[in-house]
Design an enzyme around this catalytic site. Structure first.
Site, PDB file in Angstrom:
ATOM      1  N   ARG A   1      -2.465  -6.639 -21.869  1.00 15.81           N
ATOM      2  CA  ARG A   1      -3.363  -6.135 -22.918  1.00 15.81           C
ATOM      3  C   ARG A   1      -2.632  -5.340 -23.985  1.00 15.81           C
ATOM      4  O   ARG A   1      -3.128  -5.177 -25.092  1.00 15.81           O
ATOM      5  CB  ARG A   1      -4.447  -5.237 -22.310  1.00 15.81           C
TER       6      ARG A   1
ATOM      7  N   PRO B   1       0.809  -1.220   0.000  1.00 11.74           N
ATOM      8  CA  PRO B   1       0.000   0.000   0.000  1.00 11.74           C
ATOM      9  C   PRO B   1       0.847   1.277   0.000  1.00 11.74           C
ATOM     10  O   PRO B   1       0.373   2.337  -0.395  1.00 11.74           O
ATOM     11  CB  PRO B   1      -0.820  -0.104   1.289  1.00 11.74           C
TER      12      PRO B   1
ATOM     13  N   GLU C   1       0.896 -10.556   5.852  1.00 13.84           N
ATOM     14  CA  GLU C   1       1.706  -9.696   6.716  1.00 13.84           C
ATOM     15  C   GLU C   1       2.620  -8.790   5.911  1.00 13.84           C
ATOM     16  O   GLU C   1       2.646  -8.841   4.695  1.00 13.84           O
ATOM     17  CB  GLU C   1       2.519 -10.583   7.657  1.00 13.84           C
TER      18      GLU C   1
ATOM     19  N   ASP D   1      -9.010   2.406 -25.247  1.00 12.60           N
ATOM     20  CA  ASP D   1      -9.834   2.221 -24.069  1.00 12.60           C
ATOM     21  C   ASP D   1      -9.834   3.413 -23.121  1.00 12.60           C
ATOM     22  O   ASP D   1      -9.000   4.293 -23.211  1.00 12.60           O
ATOM     23  CB  ASP D   1      -9.362   0.989 -23.295  1.00 12.60           C
TER      24      ASP D   1
HETATM   25  C1  4GS Z   1      -1.616  -3.831  -1.567  1.00 11.31           C
HETATM   26  C2  4GS Z   1      -2.213  -2.766  -2.249  1.00 11.31           C
HETATM   27  C3  4GS Z   1      -1.979  -4.396  -0.237  1.00 11.31           C
HETATM   28  C4  4GS Z   1      -0.798  -5.200   2.689  1.00 11.31           C
HETATM   29  C5  4GS Z   1      -0.706  -7.364   1.486  1.00 11.31           C
HETATM   30  C6  4GS Z   1      -0.923  -5.929   3.990  1.00 11.31           C
HETATM   31  C7  4GS Z   1      -0.793  -8.049   2.833  1.00 11.31           C
HETATM   32  C8  4GS Z   1      -1.351  -6.002   1.555  1.00 11.31           C
HETATM   33  N1  4GS Z   1      -0.635  -4.283  -2.348  1.00 11.31           N
HETATM   34  N2  4GS Z   1      -1.575  -2.611  -3.400  1.00 11.31           N
HETATM   35  N3  4GS Z   1      -0.237  -7.210   3.890  1.00 11.31           N
HETATM   36  N4  4GS Z   1      -3.240  -1.997  -1.860  1.00 11.31           N
HETATM   37  N5  4GS Z   1      -1.114  -5.327   0.294  1.00 11.31           N
HETATM   38  O1  4GS Z   1      -2.988  -4.035   0.321  1.00 11.31           O
HETATM   39  O2  4GS Z   1      -0.605  -3.528  -3.456  1.00 11.31           O
END
Ligand code: 4GS
Length: 239
Positions: free
Chosen positions: A153, A88, A116, A168
């Site tokens: 794609r 994230p 994790e 697109d």
């Molecule tokens: C994301 C996301 C994600 C984070 C994976 C907590 C498990 C998780 N990965 N973009 N641990 N949003 N990863 O939420 O890429």
């Protein structure tokens, strides 16, 4: 183009990739998908890939040794690949990034965590962190598959007709115009007359107007950035 996933769930990746357009692209030899499992680089009896966090707290952390060993093996197999960790905290995926990857044609190694977080030191073996959006999922596998799917794609021959990928939504900067197929009248809802008359110039104009209309309504942020003619700007009240 080659895609390699560093993942604790290789079967998940192989399953998803065996279907539909990506599956056909693989069979046609237009792209390849492979996996390396960090668990295969453990040496203890329980094949441990995670441990509790230093400093305390809930959850577990993915151990550096098996993940870095797996990434190093992946780099041996694809020496010129770009290494991307899904998390994230990465830059948020968008169509322009997808097109950059596709255009570069560089092989991609996706590093996927599950449940994790990664031990921070793993990132020293990664070129880039990438996120698919501001939400949390249970593993990096689905995000990595989204990247693969969106990039695939653009590989020539993967879509039936290559023109479609560039035309697109998002590549044009606008959302797509509404589409209809038979029956022309259904449950009291008629297909717009202009589409039934076969007047190609009028159809083109109608579709452009519709694209502008739906984008302005549903995604004003995209509409602000879209390239409009002077006439369109006047008609849609944009400076
Ligand atoms: C994301 C996301 C994600 C984070 C994976 C907590 C498990 C998780 N990965 N973009 N641990 N949003 N990863 O939420 O890429």
């Amino acid at each position: 183009m080659k895609f390699l996933f560093v993942t604790l769930f290789p079967e998940l990746i192989e399953q998803v990739c065996s279907y539909s357009i990506v599956g056909r692209g693989m069979s046609a030899g237009l792209l390849s998908v492979s996996c390396i499992n960090p668990r295969d680089f453990t040496h203890d009896k329980h094949r441990t890939v995670d441990d509790s966090p230093f400093g305390g707290g809930a959850g577990m952390v993915l151990k550096p040794e098996p993940f870095v060993a797996a990434i190093r093996k992946a780099k041996e197999e694809l020496p010129d690949a770009r290494v991307i960790a899904l998390c994230p905290g990465g830059r948020t995926l968008k169509q322009s990034i997808v097109e950059d990857y596709a255009h570069a044609g560089q092989d991609l190694i996706f590093v996927c965590g599950h449940y994790e977080g990664f031990d921070e030191r793993i990132f020293n073996w990664v070129d880039e962190k990438l996120s698919v959006g501001d939400y949390v999922v249970t593993g990096g596998e689905l995000p990595a598959l989204m990247v693969l799917d969106a990039v695939a794609r653009f590989i020539p021959g993967v879509l039936g007709k290559m023109a479609s990928a560039e035309e697109d939504s998002f590549s044009t900067g606008l959302l797509e115009y509404p589409q209809y197929t038979r029956p022309s009248a259904w449950r009291g809802r008629e297909v717009p007359q202009v589409l039934l008359n076969g007047h190609h110039e009028k159809i083109k104009k109608w579709r452009r107007e519709q694209s502008l209309k739906v984008t302005q309504k549903a995604r004003p942020d995209l509409f602000e950035k879209a390239e409009l003619t002077a006439e369109e700007k006047r008609a849609f009240g944009r400076k």
